[in-house]
Design a protein around this motif. Structure first.
Motif, PDB file in Angstrom:
ATOM      1  N   ALA A   1       6.503  62.664  25.553  1.00  0.00           N
ATOM      2  CA  ALA A   1       6.346  62.625  24.102  1.00  0.00           C
ATOM      3  C   ALA A   1       7.241  61.530  23.537  1.00  0.00           C
ATOM      4  CB  ALA A   1       6.714  63.979  23.502  1.00  0.00           C
TER       5      ALA A   1
ATOM      6  N   ALA B   1       0.653  68.838  24.991  1.00  0.00           N
ATOM      7  CA  ALA B   1       1.832  68.002  24.786  1.00  0.00           C
ATOM      8  C   ALA B   1       2.334  68.129  23.360  1.00  0.00           C
ATOM      9  CB  ALA B   1       1.516  66.543  25.118  1.00  0.00           C
TER      10      ALA B   1
ATOM     11  N   HIS C   1       3.519  63.988  31.010  1.00  0.00           N
ATOM     12  CA  HIS C   1       3.280  63.323  29.748  1.00  0.00           C
ATOM     13  C   HIS C   1       4.612  63.211  29.025  1.00  0.00           C
ATOM     14  CE1 HIS C   1       0.744  62.242  26.270  1.00  0.00           C
ATOM     15  NE2 HIS C   1       1.752  62.735  25.588  1.00  0.00           N
TER      16      HIS C   1
ATOM     17  N   THR D   1      10.525  64.513  15.509  1.00  0.00           N
ATOM     18  CA  THR D   1      10.525  65.611  16.474  1.00  0.00           C
ATOM     19  C   THR D   1      10.319  66.967  15.811  1.00  0.00           C
ATOM     20  OG1 THR D   1      12.054  64.332  17.771  1.00  0.00           O
ATOM     21  CG2 THR D   1      11.772  66.631  18.379  1.00  0.00           C
TER      22      THR D   1
ATOM     23  N   THR E   1       4.124  71.575  22.756  1.00  0.00           N
ATOM     24  CA  THR E   1       5.434  71.784  23.376  1.00  0.00           C
ATOM     25  C   THR E   1       6.471  70.798  22.887  1.00  0.00           C
ATOM     26  OG1 THR E   1       4.802  70.392  25.241  1.00  0.00           O
ATOM     27  CG2 THR E   1       4.473  72.753  25.483  1.00  0.00           C
ATOM     28  N   SER E   2       6.063  69.670  22.360  1.00  0.00           N
ATOM     29  CA  SER E   2       7.059  68.642  22.076  1.00  0.00           C
ATOM     30  C   SER E   2       7.421  68.519  20.612  1.00  0.00           C
ATOM     31  CB  SER E   2       6.574  67.293  22.599  1.00  0.00           C
ATOM     32  OG  SER E   2       5.523  66.829  21.792  1.00  0.00           O
TER      33      SER E   2
ATOM     34  N   SER F   1       9.393  61.785  21.466  1.00  0.00           N
ATOM     35  CA  SER F   1      10.751  62.308  21.341  1.00  0.00           C
ATOM     36  C   SER F   1      11.505  62.241  22.667  1.00  0.00           C
ATOM     37  CB  SER F   1      10.707  63.754  20.867  1.00  0.00           C
ATOM     38  OG  SER F   1      10.091  64.564  21.853  1.00  0.00           O
TER      39      SER F   1
ATOM     40  N   THR G   1       5.592  61.874  13.549  1.00  0.00           N
ATOM     41  CA  THR G   1       6.309  61.338  14.697  1.00  0.00           C
ATOM     42  C   THR G   1       7.729  61.874  14.823  1.00  0.00           C
ATOM     43  OG1 THR G   1       6.846  59.411  13.354  1.00  0.00           O
ATOM     44  CG2 THR G   1       4.995  59.208  14.878  1.00  0.00           C
TER      45      THR G   1
ATOM     46  N   GLN H   1      10.665  64.219  25.196  1.00  0.00           N
ATOM     47  CA  GLN H   1      10.315  65.465  25.868  1.00  0.00           C
ATOM     48  C   GLN H   1       9.275  65.213  26.957  1.00  0.00           C
ATOM     49  OE1 GLN H   1      10.160  68.668  26.391  1.00  0.00           O
ATOM     50  NE2 GLN H   1      11.335  69.753  24.814  1.00  0.00           N
TER      51      GLN H   1
END
Lengths: 229, 229
Positions: B65, A143, B63, A228, A146-147, B67, A226, B69
């Motif tokens: 995020a 996670a 999941h 992005t 990818t985020s 953001s 935190t 995502q």
DNA sequence: CCGTTTCCTTGACGTGGGTCAAGTCCCGTC
DNA sequence: GACGGGACTTGACCCACGTCAAGGAAACGG
């Protein structure tokens, strides 16, 4: 001799539920193994199906893509276990395990699996815990990768490391080389270096030597983690 | 009534090793649950620690995020189990589970865990298998996402789907909407769309409607899957 | 102490893919 | 069959990050 093998078992979480008597019997199934720094303990495709119980030192568990890209999945230190999957299924390893330091460990072979689980059900229970922890940790890593941007990942990674106090400010020590941190976070050494520099420019951290990071501004670091990115 | 609950248990791999008698007893611990399409079955932080055994329909496990995502971790269909971690540890869920279709499932509560594992050790053994399979699958996904470009990931994903033959050429049907495929592969719908277009331009595939993909040139697709991208 | 190796950093550059925005296409619903 | 809304596509833009290349700094072994 019993002492030596005994240590393999007593300090390791998955064997904690056993009585002293049981531990000694279980240790009878184990075979001690050592690896020197840089040695490959196992590699994909090798015909071994063993559970490694770390006793001393550290292993790097990683996956090598066809392109040559290395993704570090985790490192294993004293008390950790490696190779549950090969041990449980009898399949061959899918990852590389390389010793980061001179290491000692004990191995249990797949053919003793059913005996062990039948006679000591508590081991299975604890392995379930361990596996589900590992699964959660990999899912978190996935996670994160990818985020969030690289800088955010680094910030989160630093905040996760155990901190002590150096010169009156909190500090962390990287458990692995920066290039390995990069591979763990799914990026490259160059980008990692730049991101460290960016965090330092923000006044959030200061690099001290090759392994130590002073945390000058926790709030800034947490914010970086935190965003992005 | 016994029939209904019985079905919860008989078709599911982790309960396969049990005798008929045992299955009926185990089913006594289960509680049937239904969810309509779009319904959230559980969400992070909810005070539930249950094992879901899918009976019909499909769930999406993802999941979210900070953001916003979404990373899809997997989908669960008949015979799959969801929530091992909450069941095993008593912790709260960390993911979202949303019904992709109207679904039926049975739930086992964490407080019955020790009873079940003590009385039916085989369940633990099979859960170990399941968990280690899941771990391997997430690790593969992680490696794929960090090492290969989006087009390569899509190609690999398509090659992994079960293929049937349509109009004389092999074809696959996406099990989830394209936007969900995008979330699973760690990308966005826009990029996914472009990559599909690129594969189509190469003559490797042809899009038929919203869910079906004709595979015109398997070799080209396999090559796309192995190129670094 | 020095040579060698490995690790780390910095610069320049190109690009993959994310984002925003504007359609268009399905598909379920009435 | 018409409508509405979500799913999908396409285009334009741009920025984060990977790559290549070169230089410096630790660590290591002798």
């Amino acid at each position: 001799m019993v002492e030596e093998q005994d240590l393999c078992v007593t300090r390791v979480p998955i064997f904690q539920g056993l009585t002293r008597q049981e531990q000694i019997k279980v240790a009878g199934f184990a075979r001690p193994v050592v690896a020197v720094k840089g040695e490959t303990v196992f590699a994909p495709g090798q015909p071994v199906s063993r559970l490694l119980v770390m006793h001393a030192g550290r292993l790097k568990i990683s996956h090598l893509a066809p392109s040559g890209q290395e993704q570090i999945l985790r490192t294993a230190a004293e008390g950790d276990v490696v190779g549950e999957r090969t041990f449980l299924t009898g399949y061959r390893p899918e990852h590389y395990a390389v010793a980061l330091e001179d290491s000692r460990m004990c191995v249990f072979d797949h053919r003793d699996l059913s005996t062990l689980l039948r006679d000591y059900p508590d081991i299975g229970m604890r392995m379930l815990r361990t596996l589900s922890d590992r699964l959660a940790s990999v899912e978190r890593l996935l996670a994160a990768i990818t985020s969030a941007g690289v800088t955010a990942r680094i910030a989160a990674y630093l905040l996760d490391l155990p901190a002590d106090v150096r010169d009156g400010v909190p500090a962390v020590r990287l458990p692995i080389a920066k290039k390995d941190v990069a591979a763990y976070l799914g990026t490259t050494p160059e980008t990692l270096s730049r991101s460290f520099a960016a965090l330092a420019a923000d006044g959030a951290i200061e690099l001290r030597g090759r392994r130590d990071v002073l945390i000058l501004d926790i709030d800034a670091l947490e914010q970086a983690a935190t965003v992005t990115g």
